[in-house]
Scaffold this motif. Structure first.
Motif, PDB file in Angstrom:
ATOM      1  N   LYS A   1      18.986-129.995 -90.916  1.00 21.79           N
ATOM      2  CA  LYS A   1      18.773-128.544 -90.819  1.00 21.79           C
ATOM      3  C   LYS A   1      17.371-128.163 -91.306  1.00 21.79           C
TER       4      LYS A   1
ATOM      5  N   GLU B   1      14.363-126.533 -88.932  1.00 27.61           N
ATOM      6  CA  GLU B   1      13.847-125.206 -89.258  1.00 27.61           C
ATOM      7  C   GLU B   1      12.491-125.246 -89.959  1.00 27.61           C
ATOM      8  N   SER B   2      11.930-126.454 -90.097  1.00 23.96           N
ATOM      9  CA  SER B   2      10.673-126.629 -90.844  1.00 23.96           C
ATOM     10  C   SER B   2      10.754-125.951 -92.206  1.00 23.96           C
ATOM     11  N   ASP B   3      11.897-126.089 -92.839  1.00 25.86           N
ATOM     12  CA  ASP B   3      12.143-125.490 -94.150  1.00 25.86           C
ATOM     13  C   ASP B   3      12.413-126.609 -95.160  1.00 25.86           C
TER      14      ASP B   3
END
Length: 97
Positions: free
Chosen positions: A8, A12-14
């Motif tokens: 995830k 989401e580049s999170d």
């Protein structure tokens, strides 16, 4: 437990959302080293042995010490070159297999 969080976070580049999980993984690995450490020259030898049995941290360090000078030189040489990145945005359906 970490894999779905990583998937995830990556999608989401999170990556900050993965940090707590990563910190827990590191904590557990350090506990593992404390439990398994059996005369290893360096603590990292215990972890390295899981992936490269009988390899010592000192050997890996020596290898990277040997590789570093030519890599630093290569990076300096290539640093200012223009790079053709068109393949990153091209239509992959047209590529031959």
């Amino acid at each position: 437990q970490a894999r779905p969080v990583w998937v995830k976070a990556k999608a989401e580049s999170d990556f900050a959302s993965f940090l707590p999980v990563l910190e827990r993984i590191v904590e557990l690995k350090l506990e593992y080293v404390d439990c398994v450490e059996d005369g290893a020259d360096e603590r990292c030898d215990v972890l390295l042995d899981d992936y490269e049995p009988q390899t010592k941290t000192a050997e890996v360090r020596a290898l990277f010490d040997e590789l570093k000078p030519p890599l630093v030189e290569l990076i300096a040489e290539l640093r200012d070159r223009e790079v053709d990145t068109s393949f990153l945005t091209g239509d992959t359906r047209s590529w031959s297999h």
